[in-house]
Design a protein around this motif. Sequence first.
Motif, mmCIF file in Angstrom:
data_model
loop_
_atom_site.group_PDB
_atom_site.id
_atom_site.type_symbol
_atom_site.label_atom_id
_atom_site.label_comp_id
_atom_site.label_asym_id
_atom_site.label_seq_id
_atom_site.Cartn_x
_atom_site.Cartn_y
_atom_site.Cartn_z
ATOM 1 N N PHE A 140 0.766 -1.353 -0.010
ATOM 2 C CA PHE A 140 -0.022 0.011 0.112
ATOM 3 C C PHE A 140 0.773 1.378 0.157
ATOM 4 O O PHE A 140 0.663 2.180 -0.929
ATOM 5 C CB PHE A 140 -0.902 -0.134 1.004
ATOM 6 N N LEU A 141 2.046 1.301 0.751
ATOM 7 C CA LEU A 141 2.925 2.360 0.920
ATOM 8 C C LEU A 141 3.570 2.660 -0.465
ATOM 9 O O LEU A 141 3.418 3.805 -1.167
ATOM 10 C CB LEU A 141 3.628 2.311 1.728
ATOM 11 N N ASN A 142 3.895 1.653 -1.304
ATOM 12 C CA ASN A 142 4.458 1.616 -2.523
ATOM 13 C C ASN A 142 3.578 2.086 -3.547
ATOM 14 O O ASN A 142 4.028 2.881 -4.417
ATOM 15 C CB ASN A 142 5.354 0.504 -2.979
ATOM 16 N N LYS A 143 2.242 1.738 -3.472
ATOM 17 C CA LYS A 143 1.246 1.970 -4.182
ATOM 18 C C LYS A 143 0.860 3.604 -4.242
ATOM 19 O O LYS A 143 0.946 4.286 -5.322
ATOM 20 C CB LYS A 143 0.173 1.328 -4.012
ATOM 21 N N VAL A 144 0.825 4.001 -2.974
ATOM 22 C CA VAL A 144 0.734 5.576 -2.896
ATOM 23 C C VAL A 144 1.996 6.309 -3.336
ATOM 24 O O VAL A 144 1.724 7.450 -4.303
ATOM 25 C CB VAL A 144 0.412 5.954 -1.278
ATOM 26 N N ARG A 145 3.073 5.846 -2.837
ATOM 27 C CA ARG A 145 4.241 6.457 -3.713
ATOM 28 C C ARG A 145 4.165 6.468 -5.128
ATOM 29 O O ARG A 145 4.740 7.429 -5.751
ATOM 30 C CB ARG A 145 5.600 5.738 -3.092
#
Length: 163
Positions: free
Chosen positions: A109-114
């Motif tokens: 999820f963090l990577n998706k947002v980034r």
Amino acid sequence: ALRRAVEDYEDIADANAGLLPPCADLIAAAAFDRFRAILSAYTERVLEAFSVLRAGRGADLVERARNLILTRYHEEHLSIETMAACLFVSPNYLRQLFRAKAGITLIDFLNKVRMEKAVELLADPSLLIQAVAERTGFGNQRYFSMCFKKYHGKTPSEFRERA
């Protein structure tokens, strides 16, 4: 002493709105099987109450973790450990709960947002790719480019050329 214990128990039962079995029922349960049945029913009610509380807290915790990522994705050192510390839970609990409730791992999820934010920033041709990397939480442009290519199927430069 028994009378005082019974009074204390009844005070606790009154304060907990029906979760505790009436003390009179326990005392009146002459047979062990009846006593065990009363305690079993009580235990089920308590476990159900905790389950309801935990389910509500879990959904709230996942929402707070999402908000934390959405507001702090740009921090290079944002990790599960730092998020768990901010939320006052263990990293393993946060990992498991987030995946179970959100259907995606916390890091994904963090990577998706980034990566979504990187796409927005790459639309500005005046920003260097290094600046985009830094603004999305990547201190290293090479690592950013590698992650971007893995996520989008092309490097940031290729993406920018085709946009």
